[in-house]
Design a protein around this motif. Structure first.
Motif, PDB file in Angstrom:
ATOM      1  N   HIS A  43       3.168   8.023   0.236  1.00 58.51           N
ATOM      2  CA  HIS A  43       1.958   7.811   1.022  1.00 58.51           C
ATOM      3  C   HIS A  43       1.771   6.320   1.250  1.00 58.51           C
ATOM      4  N   GLN A  44       1.518   5.934   2.526  1.00 60.69           N
ATOM      5  CA  GLN A  44       1.320   4.520   2.835  1.00 60.69           C
ATOM      6  C   GLN A  44       0.023   4.309   3.595  1.00 60.69           C
ATOM      7  N   THR A  45      -0.562   3.145   3.357  1.00 61.94           N
ATOM      8  CA  THR A  45      -1.838   2.822   4.010  1.00 61.94           C
ATOM      9  C   THR A  45      -1.676   1.671   5.002  1.00 61.94           C
ATOM     10  N   GLU A  46      -0.433   1.294   5.307  1.00 62.50           N
ATOM     11  CA  GLU A  46      -0.170   0.136   6.161  1.00 62.50           C
ATOM     12  C   GLU A  46       0.022   0.509   7.633  1.00 62.50           C
ATOM     13  N   ASN A  47      -0.005   1.792   7.936  1.00 63.74           N
ATOM     14  CA  ASN A  47       0.224   2.243   9.314  1.00 63.74           C
ATOM     15  C   ASN A  47       1.593   1.809   9.840  1.00 63.74           C
ATOM     16  N   GLY A  78       0.799  -1.211   0.000  1.00 61.57           N
ATOM     17  CA  GLY A  78       0.000   0.000   0.000  1.00 61.57           C
ATOM     18  C   GLY A  78       0.832   1.261   0.000  1.00 61.57           C
ATOM     19  N   GLU A  82       1.091   8.460   7.680  1.00 58.21           N
ATOM     20  CA  GLU A  82       0.991   7.929   6.329  1.00 58.21           C
ATOM     21  C   GLU A  82       1.799   8.674   5.278  1.00 58.21           C
TER      22      GLU A  82
END
Lengths: 112, 111
Positions: B24-28, B3, B72
């Motif tokens: 930008h990441q969506t994996e926390n 992500g 993020e």
């Protein structure tokens, strides 16, 4: 001298061959070792991850670490044209904890 | 891809202009990294972050700055781009510090 050395190749093998990819490192504190595969114009993807010395197998791939000689290897059995990519070794540990040090990468081509 | 997205994917700019690249990441994931990749040098660490507002320098940090105001997002800024900063830039994230997952890369050309 770079902390992680890797022969850039290129390496060309026929389909079905066993491929051996190798790196050496100089930092005795390194304890974590990774192999990444990178296809052309893509980001690296993690293939194998090992801690300290020993072997780790995942399907056709085997990663080997010999800390006594500071040698890292990746073996690919029954190589396929889809294995054609750049393979990067990386190491981490000691004062560089959390920060990977990469080799240059080896370009591999498997031809049908 | 864990992500991870990077923007822009391609950029051409002129010497002396400021440039900002976004990851930008969506994996926390807690840890985020910026690398550059150049022929003959492999991947080299520019800066990294071990939490919001916590950043540190890597191997090749001169001429670059970073900021992380949210988990993020991790921004890489070239304050005044030079031709030596022409490269492919990769963002990576990690939840556990050892295994890192990479984004698709940004190809930057400085004329």
């Amino acid at each position: 001298q770079k902390e992680v050395e890797q022969d850039p190749g290129p390496l060309s093998v026929p389909e079905g061959a066993i491929v051996s990819l190798n790196c050496t490192y100089s930092n005795s504190a390194f304890q974590y070792f990774m192999w990444y595969r990178q296809y052309s114009r893509k980001g690296p993807e993690l293939l194998m991850y090992t801690y300290s010395s020993g072997n780790k197998e995942d399907g056709r791939f085997t990663a080997q670490v010999d800390k006594s000689s500071k040698y890292i290897s990746l073996f690919i059995r029954d190589s396929q044209p889809s294995d054609s990519a750049t393979y990067l070794c990386a190491s981490e540990g000691g004062t560089s904890y959390g920060k990977l040090t990469f080799g240059q990468g080896t370009i591999l081509t498997v031809h049908p | 891809d864990a992500g991870i997205t990077q923007s822009p994917r391609h950029k051409v700019t002129e010497t002396g202009t400021p440039v900002t690249l976004r990851c930008h990441q969506t994996e926390n994931h807690r840890y985020m990294y910026w690398y550059r990749q150049d022929p003959g040098h492999g991947l080299r660490l520019i800066h990294y972050s071990y939490g919001v507002k916590d950043t540190d320098k890597g191997e090749v940090s001169d001429g670059y700055s970073v900021s992380r105001s949210k988990t993020e997002d991790f921004l890489l800024t070239l304050e005044s781009a030079t031709s030596s900063q022409t490269s492919v830039y990769f963002c990576a994230t990690s939840g556990g510090r050892h295994e890192q997952f990479f984004g698709p890369g940004t190809r930057l050309t400085v004329l």
